[in-house]
Design a protein around this motif. Structure first.
Motif, PDB file in Angstrom:
ATOM      1  N   SER A  91       1.571   4.288  -2.834  1.00 48.99           N
ATOM      2  CA  SER A  91       1.446   6.218  -2.539  1.00 48.99           C
ATOM      3  C   SER A  91       2.760   7.072  -2.727  1.00 48.99           C
ATOM      4  O   SER A  91       2.727   7.461  -1.972  1.00 48.99           O
ATOM      5  CB  SER A  91       0.776   6.083  -0.525  1.00 48.99           C
TER       6      SER A  91
ATOM      7  N   THR B  75     -10.235 -10.035  -1.488  1.00 51.91           N
ATOM      8  CA  THR B  75     -10.010  -8.522  -1.493  1.00 51.91           C
ATOM      9  C   THR B  75     -10.522  -7.396  -2.376  1.00 51.91           C
ATOM     10  O   THR B  75     -10.608  -7.954  -3.350  1.00 51.91           O
ATOM     11  CB  THR B  75      -8.258  -8.294  -1.758  1.00 51.91           C
TER      12      THR B  75
ATOM     13  N   ALA C 292     -11.651   4.398  -4.212  1.00 51.92           N
ATOM     14  CA  ALA C 292     -10.693   4.557  -3.548  1.00 51.92           C
ATOM     15  C   ALA C 292      -9.087   3.823  -4.515  1.00 51.92           C
ATOM     16  O   ALA C 292      -9.867   2.684  -5.098  1.00 51.92           O
ATOM     17  CB  ALA C 292     -10.047   4.213  -1.939  1.00 51.92           C
TER      18      ALA C 292
ATOM     19  N   ARG D 223       0.716  -1.221  -0.116  1.00 52.87           N
ATOM     20  CA  ARG D 223      -0.267   0.327   0.003  1.00 52.87           C
ATOM     21  C   ARG D 223       0.939   1.363   0.126  1.00 52.87           C
ATOM     22  O   ARG D 223       0.856   2.612  -0.758  1.00 52.87           O
ATOM     23  CB  ARG D 223      -1.359  -0.107   0.840  1.00 52.87           C
TER      24      ARG D 223
ATOM     25  N   VAL E 296     -11.901  -0.884  -2.448  1.00 54.67           N
ATOM     26  CA  VAL E 296     -13.330   0.309  -1.635  1.00 54.67           C
ATOM     27  C   VAL E 296     -13.189   1.296  -3.232  1.00 54.67           C
ATOM     28  O   VAL E 296     -12.344   1.842  -3.818  1.00 54.67           O
ATOM     29  CB  VAL E 296     -13.004   1.495  -0.866  1.00 54.67           C
TER      30      VAL E 296
ATOM     31  N   ASN F 100      -5.767   2.792  -3.588  1.00 53.07           N
ATOM     32  CA  ASN F 100      -5.611   1.995  -2.839  1.00 53.07           C
ATOM     33  C   ASN F 100      -6.005   1.245  -1.048  1.00 53.07           C
ATOM     34  O   ASN F 100      -5.753   1.011  -0.326  1.00 53.07           O
ATOM     35  CB  ASN F 100      -3.501   3.084  -2.545  1.00 53.07           C
ATOM     36  N   ARG F 101      -7.122   1.972  -1.367  1.00 59.02           N
ATOM     37  CA  ARG F 101      -8.232   0.865  -0.364  1.00 59.02           C
ATOM     38  C   ARG F 101      -8.727  -0.361  -0.461  1.00 59.02           C
ATOM     39  O   ARG F 101      -9.853  -0.226  -1.498  1.00 59.02           O
ATOM     40  CB  ARG F 101      -9.267   1.988   0.467  1.00 59.02           C
TER      41      ARG F 101
ATOM     42  N   THR G 177     -11.922  -0.809   8.269  1.00 61.05           N
ATOM     43  CA  THR G 177     -11.583   0.580   8.404  1.00 61.05           C
ATOM     44  C   THR G 177     -10.611   1.265   8.450  1.00 61.05           C
ATOM     45  O   THR G 177      -9.732   0.869   9.312  1.00 61.05           O
ATOM     46  CB  THR G 177     -12.913   0.967   9.162  1.00 61.05           C
ATOM     47  N   ASP G 178     -10.440   3.119   8.811  1.00 59.55           N
ATOM     48  CA  ASP G 178      -9.597   3.885   8.363  1.00 59.55           C
ATOM     49  C   ASP G 178     -10.910   5.126   8.591  1.00 59.55           C
ATOM     50  O   ASP G 178     -10.273   6.188   8.429  1.00 59.55           O
ATOM     51  CB  ASP G 178      -8.431   3.739   7.856  1.00 59.55           C
TER      52      ASP G 178
ATOM     53  N   ALA H  19      -6.713   8.307   6.731  1.00 53.50           N
ATOM     54  CA  ALA H  19      -6.202   7.016   5.423  1.00 53.50           C
ATOM     55  C   ALA H  19      -5.152   7.741   4.578  1.00 53.50           C
ATOM     56  O   ALA H  19      -4.274   6.383   4.170  1.00 53.50           O
ATOM     57  CB  ALA H  19      -7.390   7.095   5.145  1.00 53.50           C
ATOM     58  N   ASP H  20      -5.244   9.017   4.654  1.00 56.99           N
ATOM     59  CA  ASP H  20      -3.751   9.528   3.880  1.00 56.99           C
ATOM     60  C   ASP H  20      -2.220   9.768   4.841  1.00 56.99           C
ATOM     61  O   ASP H  20      -1.694  10.167   4.647  1.00 56.99           O
ATOM     62  CB  ASP H  20      -3.791  10.631   3.281  1.00 56.99           C
TER      63      ASP H  20
ATOM     64  N   CYS I 148     -11.532  -3.558   1.374  1.00 57.06           N
ATOM     65  CA  CYS I 148     -12.157  -4.440   2.344  1.00 57.06           C
ATOM     66  C   CYS I 148     -11.362  -5.854   1.950  1.00 57.06           C
ATOM     67  O   CYS I 148     -11.265  -6.554   1.126  1.00 57.06           O
ATOM     68  CB  CYS I 148     -12.885  -4.182   2.749  1.00 57.06           C
TER      69      CYS I 148
END
Length: 518
Positions: free
Chosen positions: A86, A281, A287, A82, A284, A289-290, A307-308, A365-366, A292
């Motif tokens: 980013s 996987t 998004a 992840r 989301v 790079n997110r 969650t974040d 999350a960032d 669940c």
């Protein structure tokens, strides 16, 4: 390298004896080399690093080993994929290297390769269809650069719909074109890792005192309070004091600014998902790079997360999932399922607070998952931020900072070559009727767990339908420092994640405490 041949067993008698040793040390005007406040994965890792270098170490926690954030993770030893997405190449490379050390040296009995499968559906956007594969190829490069063997973590691959279904039986098949499979590390149990760290530190000579709170602290002393016995308080002097209390760091050093982020998971019966062997996987929506996850878990369970969410305000001892987070997880994960799940299917839920460094802006999350080692004006060292996978590196850097502050000599760090208890050694044979899960949880100590049981019928389950033996409850008390029913049910085992299981197993936990007293 091998585990030092010291006593790794933690129990009430040892805890009380070591408290008395500290009382005598204080009375004589003595001090220890390092006092670590907080027995989560970071604090336990610091205690092990320092004790293995020959320092005189005390590790305390006002609750229990792994009481806080360290037991509420997704149980994954992430390789940093992840963070690569980013642009944070540094943390990605470090994570991949530390994951390899965990899986091949530190705790190969507690961390194994988990196939993560991303189904590609017709309705996905072009980015959701292509970016996971690009990321997985980059993840392969990270694994190779970290020196982790392909036999430990196989390379990623593209698979057909049939294999997607084999790994995740309840995956949505309508519009399923193919899938991507990547391998990451999965912990048998995050709390078990922390207990193993604390016990290995004890084998190296560290004093491990749970249910002992730090009332206040400076860089050279702290007031400690015995919260279980009648020990009262003492003022312990140390060459260095480390604040490793995570999201509670500001309670020890008010200048520390931590911005908690809540990560929530839901607990389901694994049979509801067809007893998956891989982690489904699901991206989301909106998004890049997110995701669940549907994560296979011990005790016949599956965890759905993650969650974040920003979690401002007072920090609770045990965070609670919000209704909005539960709805979010159900909504996202159902996008990837043939058989939808709902609230009635949820057996339990848990939430943890990530100790992120407060930058004052942006969504949690960032925010960076980098860690920071902060030395206060009074010399108190605090370590905040970071990820479970990088605990060993954080510990090494923290001990290095402490030694540099005082100029104290010590041996070099060697925890990258030091296996934890259970990771190696000559194992006692297991009885033929013993369940396989004992080896998965205790490694080379599995036979000893059964042989040392102070409870009769050691291989019987602690409750009907719960995959934990009576011998494990006994071992938790005699060797793993469990002092209360909650210590046994909620941290040495994870029975407490499902309230109904907890209630059923509580009598056996009370029996273990009584049988093992003294």
């Amino acid at each position: 390298m091998s585990i030092p041949n010291g006593n790794s067993a933690l129990d009430r008698a040892r805890r009380d004896a070591e408290w008395k040793e500290l009382e005598e040390l204080v009375a004589d005007g003595g001090q220890v080399d390092l006092l670590v406040i907080g027995a989560g994965v970071t604090g336990a890792g610091i205690a092990l690093d320092a004790a293995s270098r020959g320092l005189d170490v005390v590790l305390v926690d006002r609750q229990d080993i792994a009481f806080g954030t360290s037991r509420w993770s997704s149980k994954l030893a992430h390789g940093g994929l992840r963070y690569l997405a980013s642009g944070n190449i540094g943390i990605a490379r470090r994570s991949a290297k530390e994951r390899g050390i965990l899986m091949e040296v530190t705790a190969p009995h507690l961390v194994h390769a988990l196939p993560q499968v991303v189904p590609v559906l017709d309705e996905f956007t072009l980015a959701n269809k292509t970016l996971p594969r690009v990321g997985f190829v980059a993840g392969d490069a990270l694994r190779i650069a970290a020196g982790t063997a392909a036999s430990t973590l196989p390379r990623s691959r593209t698979v057909g719909p049939k294999e997607v279904v084999e790994l995740a039986p309840t995956v949505r098949t309508e519009g399923l074109r193919f899938g991507y499979v990547n391998y990451d590390g999965q912990l048998v149990d995050d709390a078990r890792l922390v207990v193993a760290l604390a016990r290995t530190a004890a084998a190296c000579g560290a004093r491990v005192l749970t249910h002992v709170g730090a009332v206040d602290a400076t860089g050279t002393a702290a007031t400690l309070a015995d919260r279980l016995g009648e020990g009262g308080e003492l003022r312990l002097r140390a060459r260095n004091v480390v604040n490793a209390t995570g999201v509670w760091a500001g309670g020890i050093d008010p200048t520390i600014r931590v911005r908690p982020s809540r990560g929530t998971h839901l607990v389901f019966d694994a049979a509801l998902f067809g007893n998956p062997t891989g982690s489904l996987t699901v991206p989301v929506p909106g998004a890049l790079n997110r995701f669940c996850f549907v994560l296979p878990a011990p005790l016949g369970r599956v965890y759905v997360g993650l969650t974040d969410e920003d979690a401002p305000g007072p920090i609770p001892d045990e965070p609670e999932p919000t209704e909005a987070e539960i709805d979010f997880l159900l909504e996202v994960i159902n996008r990837g399922l043939d058989r939808k799940v709902g609230r009635a299917d949820i057996l339990g839920a848990f939430a943890g607070l990530r100790p992120l460094i407060d930058s004052g802006e942006g969504d949690t999350a960032d925010l960076s998952r980098e860690h920071a080692i902060i030395v206060a004006d009074n010399g108190l060292i605090s370590v905040v931020g970071g990820k479970l996978t990088e605990y060993r590196l954080m510990a090494e850097q923290t001990v290095d900072a402490a030694l540099a502050r005082t100029g104290q000599p010590a041996a070099p760090c060697w925890t990258d070559r030091l296996p934890l208890v259970g990771a190696e050694g000559e194992a006692e044979p297991l009885p033929g009727a013993a369940p396989r899960w004992l080896i998965e949880r205790y490694g080379a100590e599995a036979g000893a767990v059964v042989a040392a049981s102070k409870l009769d019928r050691p291989l019987d389950r602690v409750a009907e339908g719960v995959d934990v033996t009576r011998a494990e409850f006994s071992w938790a008390v005699t060797h793993e420092g469990a002092l209360t029913v909650a210590d046994i049910l909620d941290r040495r085992t994870r029975i407490g994640l499902v309230p109904a299981d907890r209630a059923a197993a509580e009598p056996a936990a009370e029996e273990a405490l009584a049988a093992c007293a003294g």
